[in-house]
Design a protein around this motif. Structure first.
Motif, mmCIF file in Angstrom:
data_model
loop_
_atom_site.group_PDB
_atom_site.id
_atom_site.type_symbol
_atom_site.label_atom_id
_atom_site.label_comp_id
_atom_site.label_asym_id
_atom_site.label_seq_id
_atom_site.Cartn_x
_atom_site.Cartn_y
_atom_site.Cartn_z
ATOM 1 N N ASP A 1 2.552 4.830 6.744
ATOM 2 C CA ASP A 1 3.689 4.022 7.816
ATOM 3 C C ASP A 1 3.154 3.714 9.310
ATOM 4 O OD1 ASP A 1 4.986 3.573 5.395
ATOM 5 O OD2 ASP A 1 6.782 4.339 6.101
ATOM 6 N N PHE A 2 3.116 5.152 9.894
ATOM 7 C CA PHE A 2 2.585 5.013 11.214
ATOM 8 C C PHE A 2 1.021 4.429 11.703
ATOM 9 C CE2 PHE A 2 0.167 7.182 14.483
ATOM 10 C CZ PHE A 2 0.831 7.103 15.702
ATOM 11 N N MET A 3 0.246 4.711 10.881
ATOM 12 C CA MET A 3 -1.112 3.968 11.147
ATOM 13 C C MET A 3 -1.181 2.793 10.705
ATOM 14 S SD MET A 3 -2.842 6.364 12.356
ATOM 15 C CE MET A 3 -4.551 5.784 12.271
ATOM 16 N N LEU A 4 -0.533 2.123 9.857
ATOM 17 C CA LEU A 4 -0.710 0.821 9.663
ATOM 18 C C LEU A 4 0.898 0.003 10.014
ATOM 19 C CD1 LEU A 4 -2.548 2.002 7.243
ATOM 20 C CD2 LEU A 4 -1.880 0.298 5.556
ATOM 21 N N GLY A 5 1.496 0.432 10.894
ATOM 22 C CA GLY A 5 2.628 0.022 11.410
ATOM 23 C C GLY A 5 3.616 -0.631 10.437
ATOM 24 N N GLY A 6 3.694 0.176 9.402
ATOM 25 C CA GLY A 6 4.718 -0.529 8.404
ATOM 26 C C GLY A 6 4.226 -1.783 7.787
ATOM 27 N N LEU A 7 3.087 -2.264 7.894
ATOM 28 C CA LEU A 7 2.677 -3.559 7.364
ATOM 29 C C LEU A 7 2.100 -3.110 5.598
ATOM 30 C CD1 LEU A 7 0.983 -5.281 10.063
ATOM 31 C CD2 LEU A 7 3.511 -5.753 9.068
ATOM 32 N N ASN A 8 2.040 -1.822 5.448
ATOM 33 C CA ASN A 8 1.612 -1.309 4.308
ATOM 34 C C ASN A 8 2.869 -1.565 3.101
ATOM 35 O OD1 ASN A 8 2.733 0.530 5.934
ATOM 36 N ND2 ASN A 8 3.204 1.814 4.194
ATOM 37 N N HIS A 9 3.986 -2.145 3.648
ATOM 38 C CA HIS A 9 4.947 -2.712 2.911
ATOM 39 C C HIS A 9 5.286 -4.257 3.434
ATOM 40 C CE1 HIS A 9 6.495 1.634 2.141
ATOM 41 N NE2 HIS A 9 6.474 1.647 3.836
ATOM 42 N N GLN A 10 4.146 -4.708 2.761
ATOM 43 C CA GLN A 10 3.705 -6.168 3.029
ATOM 44 C C GLN A 10 4.688 -7.234 2.326
ATOM 45 O OE1 GLN A 10 1.646 -9.188 5.249
ATOM 46 N NE2 GLN A 10 1.968 -7.063 5.582
ATOM 47 N N ILE A 11 4.948 -6.911 1.257
ATOM 48 C CA ILE A 11 5.753 -7.625 0.387
ATOM 49 C C ILE A 11 7.318 -7.677 1.036
ATOM 50 C CG2 ILE A 11 7.294 -7.901 -1.724
ATOM 51 C CD1 ILE A 11 4.776 -6.493 -3.275
ATOM 52 N N VAL B 1 0.916 -1.309 0.094
ATOM 53 C CA VAL B 1 0.109 0.161 0.078
ATOM 54 C C VAL B 1 0.810 1.240 -0.066
ATOM 55 C CG1 VAL B 1 -1.778 1.202 1.227
ATOM 56 C CG2 VAL B 1 -1.912 -1.224 1.226
ATOM 57 N N ARG B 2 0.618 1.893 -0.828
ATOM 58 C CA ARG B 2 1.532 3.350 -1.008
ATOM 59 C C ARG B 2 0.991 4.189 0.003
ATOM 60 N NH1 ARG B 2 0.857 2.374 -6.775
ATOM 61 N NH2 ARG B 2 -0.934 3.752 -6.737
ATOM 62 N N GLY B 3 1.770 5.198 0.185
ATOM 63 C CA GLY B 3 1.639 6.475 1.213
ATOM 64 C C GLY B 3 2.926 6.756 1.928
ATOM 65 N N GLY B 4 2.724 7.766 2.740
ATOM 66 C CA GLY B 4 4.047 8.558 3.216
ATOM 67 C C GLY B 4 4.052 8.124 4.584
ATOM 68 N N ARG B 5 4.752 8.849 5.616
ATOM 69 C CA ARG B 5 5.072 8.244 6.771
ATOM 70 C C ARG B 5 3.996 8.386 7.666
ATOM 71 N NH1 ARG B 5 10.334 6.525 6.456
ATOM 72 N NH2 ARG B 5 11.678 7.807 5.407
ATOM 73 N N LEU B 6 2.800 8.982 7.595
ATOM 74 C CA LEU B 6 1.660 9.009 8.096
ATOM 75 C C LEU B 6 1.140 7.423 8.016
ATOM 76 C CD1 LEU B 6 -0.621 9.813 10.117
ATOM 77 C CD2 LEU B 6 -1.765 10.876 8.238
#
Length: 339
Positions: free
Chosen positions: A273-283, A266-271
């Protein structure tokens, strides 16, 4: 928590070369300062929420506190996730101790139950027989599961795309119930300690609600708190794999492809990353589960470019689109039930 090692040979060497690039960039190094600050801030938010709860007393403003604590519980769950993956500590003992304190005692979710379930998910993501996250329960995740569904899953499966987010309001309560039920399962280690911490949390939580608030207000607080907690966690985890390719039987690609092709970023900025706990970089998380979460953003560039070199599909989209893709998948797999 560490998935099985990639197979030897040419396919294994694909991952070995990627790992070498990641390691050379220093992205597997621990980040003690980051985690000290993060855990401190989440701990302060937890303390602030409960301080406000006791200070307010009998007031409908408690519903604002319930919503806030729902988000804080989600952040605590993300911290427990990182502890379990040994992103915080390299040694097993401190990782387990931290995971049980944050998980069992802090939010009432069994570390041992979740660890067993999540380890199997990491080893075989989106495999219908091997990944517990895509086994049919209330929801179905493939058309074959839909055809075999009976009773409540068949009824829900007919409308599961529309019901998905409403059902997430019950996910917080489901985590507590599943944690208590897991105390009887044979795989559970340290079940005495797990049970003690779980019931200490549940006892203190319910005592606080029903001693400070009248019954109607206490039930309203409980429902809203657990609903926000469940929807928050579900909104984080649903985009990771739902709607991505599923595997069955002996269909098990090599480690690199198994993790990349079944995961969505999931693309996005630092916010984000914070809200999703870094799991937006799931791969990247699935490829390197012990990588500290603040390194995942930098790893993304290396992994994406490497996948392009090998011709491996790398799927990345925005947050709202990721939810839309997951819901579209739920609607499509429910088609056999609708007829």
């Amino acid at each position: 928590m560490h998935p099985a090692a990639p197979r030897a040979g040419r396919q294994g060497s694909d991952f070995a070369r990627l790992y070498a690039r990641i390691d050379e960039a220093g992205l597997m190094r621990r980040r003690p300062g980051y985690y000290a600050l993060r855990l401190t801030l989440v701990g302060l938010a937890f303390a602030a929420g409960w301080t406000a709860f006791f200070a307010l007393g009998e007031s409908w403003w408690q519903l604002a506190v319930a919503g806030f604590l729902g988000l804080v519980f989600g952040q605590l769950a993300l911290a427990a996730h990182d502890l379990a993956h040994r992103q915080v500590f390299s040694r097993r003992g401190p990782s387990e101790a931290g995971g049980r304190i944050v998980g069992n005692l802090g939010i009432g979710m069994s570390y041992g139950w979740w660890m067993n379930k999540h380890t199997r998910h990491h080893a075989n993501p989106n495999h219908e027989e091997l990944d517990p996250d895509v086994r049919p329960d209330i929801l179905v995740w493939s058309q074959d599961q839909a055809r075999a569904a009976k009773g409540l899953p068949r009824f829900v499966g007919r409308h599961q795309a529309a019901l998905f987010f409403p059902l997430l309001t019950l996910e917080g309560l489901n985590l507590h119930v599943s944690s208590v039920r897991a105390l009887r399962e044979p795989h559970m280690k340290r079940r005495g300690l797990e049970g003690l911490l779980l019931f200490t949390h549940l006892g203190a939580y319910l005592a606080a609600l029903f001693l400070v608030l009248p019954p109607g207000m206490a039930f309203a607080f409980l429902f809203l708190h657990q609903a926000v907690f469940g929807v928050y966690l579900g909104s984080i985890f649903a985009p990771n794999h739902k709607g991505m390719p599923t595997l069955t039987g002996d269909d098990r690609p090599d480690f690199l492809r198994r993790q990349v092709l079944t995961s969505r970023n999931v693309r996005g900025g630092r916010l984000t990353d914070f809200m999703l706990g870094g799991l937006n970089h799931q791969i990247e998380h699935h490829l390197f589960p012990s990588m500290p979460s603040p390194h995942l953003r930098r790893a993304r560039v290396i992994v994406r470019d490497y996948c392009a070199e090998l011709g491996i599909g790398y799927h990345e989209t925005g947050l709202v689109t990721s939810w839309r893709e997951a819901l579209r998948h739920l609607r499509e797999v429910g088609a056999p039930i609708r007829g």
